[in-house]
Design a protein around this motif. Structure first.
Motif, short mmCIF file in Angstrom:
data_model
loop_
_atom_site.label_atom_id
_atom_site.label_comp_id
_atom_site.label_asym_id
_atom_site.label_seq_id
_atom_site.Cartn_x
_atom_site.Cartn_y
_atom_site.Cartn_z
N CYS A 172 0.83 -1.20 0.00
CA CYS A 172 0.00 0.00 0.00
C CYS A 172 0.86 1.26 0.00
N HIS A 173 0.49 2.26 -0.79
CA HIS A 173 1.30 3.48 -0.89
C HIS A 173 1.25 4.32 0.38
N ILE A 174 0.32 4.01 1.29
CA ILE A 174 0.22 4.79 2.54
C ILE A 174 0.88 4.06 3.71
N CYS A 175 0.50 2.79 3.91
CA CYS A 175 0.93 2.10 5.13
C CYS A 175 1.87 0.92 4.86
N GLY A 176 2.04 0.54 3.61
CA GLY A 176 2.92 -0.59 3.30
C GLY A 176 2.28 -1.94 3.51
N ASP A 177 0.97 -1.96 3.82
CA ASP A 177 0.28 -3.24 4.00
C ASP A 177 0.02 -3.88 2.63
N LEU A 178 -0.51 -5.09 2.66
CA LEU A 178 -0.77 -5.85 1.43
C LEU A 178 -1.79 -5.13 0.56
N VAL A 179 -1.45 -4.98 -0.72
CA VAL A 179 -2.32 -4.27 -1.67
C VAL A 179 -3.46 -5.17 -2.11
N ILE A 180 -4.64 -4.58 -2.27
CA ILE A 180 -5.76 -5.32 -2.86
C ILE A 180 -6.23 -4.69 -4.17
N ILE A 181 -5.91 -3.41 -4.40
CA ILE A 181 -6.48 -2.74 -5.56
C ILE A 181 -5.62 -1.56 -5.97
N LYS A 182 -5.68 -1.24 -7.27
CA LYS A 182 -5.00 -0.06 -7.80
C LYS A 182 -6.06 0.91 -8.32
N CYS A 183 -5.99 2.15 -7.88
CA CYS A 183 -6.99 3.15 -8.24
C CYS A 183 -6.89 3.49 -9.73
N ALA A 184 -8.01 3.51 -10.42
CA ALA A 184 -8.03 3.83 -11.84
C ALA A 184 -7.90 5.32 -12.10
N TRP A 185 -7.96 6.13 -11.04
CA TRP A 185 -7.79 7.57 -11.19
C TRP A 185 -6.33 7.98 -10.93
N CYS A 186 -5.86 7.77 -9.70
CA CYS A 186 -4.53 8.24 -9.31
C CYS A 186 -3.43 7.20 -9.52
N LYS A 187 -3.81 5.96 -9.87
CA LYS A 187 -2.88 4.87 -10.13
C LYS A 187 -2.16 4.37 -8.89
N LYS A 188 -2.56 4.83 -7.71
CA LYS A 188 -1.91 4.40 -6.48
C LYS A 188 -2.54 3.10 -5.98
N SER A 189 -1.70 2.26 -5.40
CA SER A 189 -2.17 0.97 -4.88
C SER A 189 -2.53 1.11 -3.40
N SER A 190 -3.64 0.47 -3.03
CA SER A 190 -4.14 0.61 -1.66
C SER A 190 -4.47 -0.74 -1.04
N CYS A 191 -4.33 -0.80 0.28
CA CYS A 191 -4.76 -1.97 1.04
C CYS A 191 -6.26 -1.87 1.28
N LEU A 192 -6.82 -2.88 1.91
CA LEU A 192 -8.26 -2.88 2.16
C LEU A 192 -8.67 -1.71 3.05
N LYS A 193 -7.85 -1.42 4.04
CA LYS A 193 -8.18 -0.33 4.96
C LYS A 193 -8.28 1.00 4.23
N HIS A 194 -7.26 1.31 3.42
CA HIS A 194 -7.22 2.64 2.80
C HIS A 194 -8.07 2.75 1.54
N PHE A 195 -8.51 1.62 1.00
CA PHE A 195 -9.46 1.70 -0.11
C PHE A 195 -10.89 1.70 0.39
N PHE A 196 -11.23 0.75 1.27
CA PHE A 196 -12.63 0.60 1.67
C PHE A 196 -12.96 1.29 2.99
N TYR A 197 -12.24 0.96 4.06
CA TYR A 197 -12.54 1.58 5.36
C TYR A 197 -12.44 3.11 5.29
N GLU A 198 -11.34 3.57 4.69
CA GLU A 198 -11.11 5.02 4.60
C GLU A 198 -11.82 5.65 3.40
#
Length: 395
Positions: free
Chosen positions: A360-386
Motif C-alpha cells: 500500500c502506498h500509505i501504510c505498506g500493507d498488502l495491496v488489494i487494488i490499484k486506483c483507476a484515477w490516481c494509479k496508487k495501490s491501496s490496502c483494504l483499509k485505505h481503499f474501503f474503510y477510509e
C-alpha cells in the motif's frame, strides 16, 4: 452455415467417402436441432448416423461407441448442463427478434450521427445479491465436492438493484441509482439517521429491493434530466415501467428527449449495458468480496452502509477516464457505433492487477487494488474503510 448434404447419393463411392457423408449428414441434423434449441443426446447422433447408413447402403456400419467417440471429438461436441430453458415460441421468434433489433440499431445509429455521442444515453437495471462471490476456485485435483465459504447463505438472493447510465462517448453518468430492500418499503427514521449517502449515489428503497414503476419518475427527474443536456437520445429496454407517456409528463421545460424502446426479447442483443457492462461490474464486486473473505477482514458484506459504500467506490472507479473505451465498447458491440475503440483494460483487469506493486502506498500493507484515477495501490483499509473516493486523474 450448415453443411449441405444431398439425399441423392452419388452412385458408387468408396467406403471412406460414404463414411464422410454419413458424418456430414449426422452433423447437419445435429446443427438443425440445436438451432431450434432441441435437446440432443448421444443416442440421437447414432440414430441419425444409422439413417444415413441406410441411404448410403453401407450396412457394415454400426455407429458404435468407437465411432461415436471419434465423431464427437472431430466436431468438438460435449455434454453441458442446460443453463436456461426457453419456450418453442421464443425460439421461433428469434429470427423476427434479430430483424427487429437490426432495424432498431440502424434507426438509433441515424440519431447518433445527427447528435453528439455525449448526448446519447443508455440506462438499465441489474439485480444484486447481498453477497456476490466468484463461482470458481482453485482446489486440489480429484476433489469431487467443491464448496465455497461465504458470510451468509441467505444473503445470496436478490436484495438490491442498481441502475447506471452510460453515454455513447464512453461516460458513466453520476449519480448511480440504487434501490435497497427494506421491509417497510422505505427507510425508517433510525435507518435514515445513520444512512451513508455518498455524492455519487441516489438512494431509494422498496419491499423487494427491485426497481418498480414508482421509481422511474424520480430517476428521470433527479438523475437523468438533472445531469444531461437540453436535447438527448435515451435507450431503454421494453420493461413496462418505461412508458413514453411518463417521459413526456416528466420532461421539464427546455428539455427534449427522443426515447427508444428496445424490441421485446432484444435486450441481450442490443442493450449496451447488458451486452457488455454489467458482467464486468459484477465481477468487480465478486473479486472484492472474495478478497474480504480470504484476508479474513471483519467487514459485513451485506450490511446496508457497506453495500452503499462498495457500490459508490465501484461507480467511482468505473467513472475514470481510463475506462472510456471500455464503456464505448458497450455501444460498439451491438453495432450502434462503427469505430472500434482502441485496445483497453476493463476495470477488473486494471484495478486488481497489483502484482508489481505489492504494498500500500500509505501504510505498506498488502495491496488489494490499484486506483483507476490516481494509479496508487491501496490496502483494504485505505481503499474501503477510509473510502478512497478519487477524482485525481493521472494518465
Amino acid at each position: 452455415m450448415l453443411r449441405k448434404w444431398a439425399l441423392q447419393v452419388e452412385q458408387g463411392g468408396t467406403k471412406k467417402e460414404k463414411m464422410k457423408r454419413i458424418e456430414e449428414y449426422t452433423f447437419n441434423k445435429f446443427m438443425e436441432a440445436r438451432q431450434l434449441r432441441v435437446i440432443v443426446h448421444e443416442v440421437d447422433l447414432r440414430r441419425w448416423a444409422l439413417q444415413a447408413r441406410d441411404i448410403e447402403n453401407l450396412q457394415t456400419f454400426k455407429a458404435g461407441h468407437t465411432w461415436l467417440y471419434t465423431f464427437k471429438k472431430t466436431f468438438k461436441l460435449v455434454s453441458k448442463k442446460i443453463t436456461r430453458f426457453v419456450s418453442t415460441n421464443m425460439v421461433n421468434r428469434e429470427d423476427d427478434i434479430h430483424l427487429q433489433c437490426s432495424v432498431f440499431v440502424n434507426e438509433v445509429k441515424s440519431y447518433i450521427a445527427r447528435n453528439e455521442p455525449l448526448n446519447v444515453y443508455n440506462s438499465d437495471q441489474s439485480g444484486f445479491n447481498l453477497e456476490l462471490h466468484s463461482g470458481r476456485t482453485l482446489t486440489e485435483e480429484g476433489i469431487k465436492i467443491v464448496e465455497g465459504g461465504i458470510q451468509s447463505v441467505s444473503s445470496t438472493s436478490h436484495s438490491f438493484t442498481i441502475q447506471p447510465t452510460i453515454s455513447a462517448d464512453g461516460q458513466l453518468l453520476s449519480p448511480l441509482f440504487i434501490v435497497l430492500k427494506e421491509s417497510i418499503g422505505h427507510f425508517g427514521p433510525i435507518v435514515e439517521q445513520h444512512l451513508f449517502r455518498p455524492d455519487n449515489v441516489y438512494l431509494a428503497a422498496s419491499k423487494s429491493g427491485k426497481l418498480t414503476t414508482d421509481y422511474f419518475n424520480p430517476w428521470l427527474r433527479e438523475i437523468y434530466f438533472t445531469n444531461t443536456g437540453p436535447t438527448t437520445v435515451l435507450i431503454l429496454d421494453s420493461w413496462s415501467g418505461h412508458c413514453k407517456q411518463t417521459v413526456n409528463e416528466v420532461t421539464p421545460e427546455g428539455k427534449n428527449v427522443k426515447l427508444f424502446i428496445i424490441p421485446k426479447g432484444g435486450t441481450k442483443y442490443v442493450q449496451p449495458l447488458d451486452v457488455y457492462g454489467f458482467r464486468t461490474w459484477k465481477n468487480f464486486v465478486r473479486r472484492f468480496s472474495d478478497i474480504v473473505l480470504i484476508l479474513n477482514h471483519d467487514i459485513n458484506l451485506h450490511a446496508r452502509n457497506n453495500i452503499i459504500k462498495l457500490q459508490s467506490l465501484v461507480h467511482n472507479q468505473f467513472s475514470s477516464p481510463r475506462f472510456q473505451n471500455f464503456i464505448k465498447y458497450s455501444w460498439y458491440k451491438p453495432g450502434y457505433i462503427d469505430e472500434k475503440p482502441n485496445a483497453f483494460q476493463n476495470p477488473v483487469e486494471y484495478c486488481y492487477a497489483v502484482e508489481n506493486e505489492p504494498r500500500c502506498h500509505i501504510c505498506g500493507d498488502l495491496v488489494i487494488i490499484k486506483c483507476a484515477w490516481c494509479k496508487k495501490s491501496s490496502c483494504l483499509k485505505h481503499f474501503f474503510y477510509e473510502y478512497h473516493y478519487c477524482r485525481n486523474y493521472i494518465e
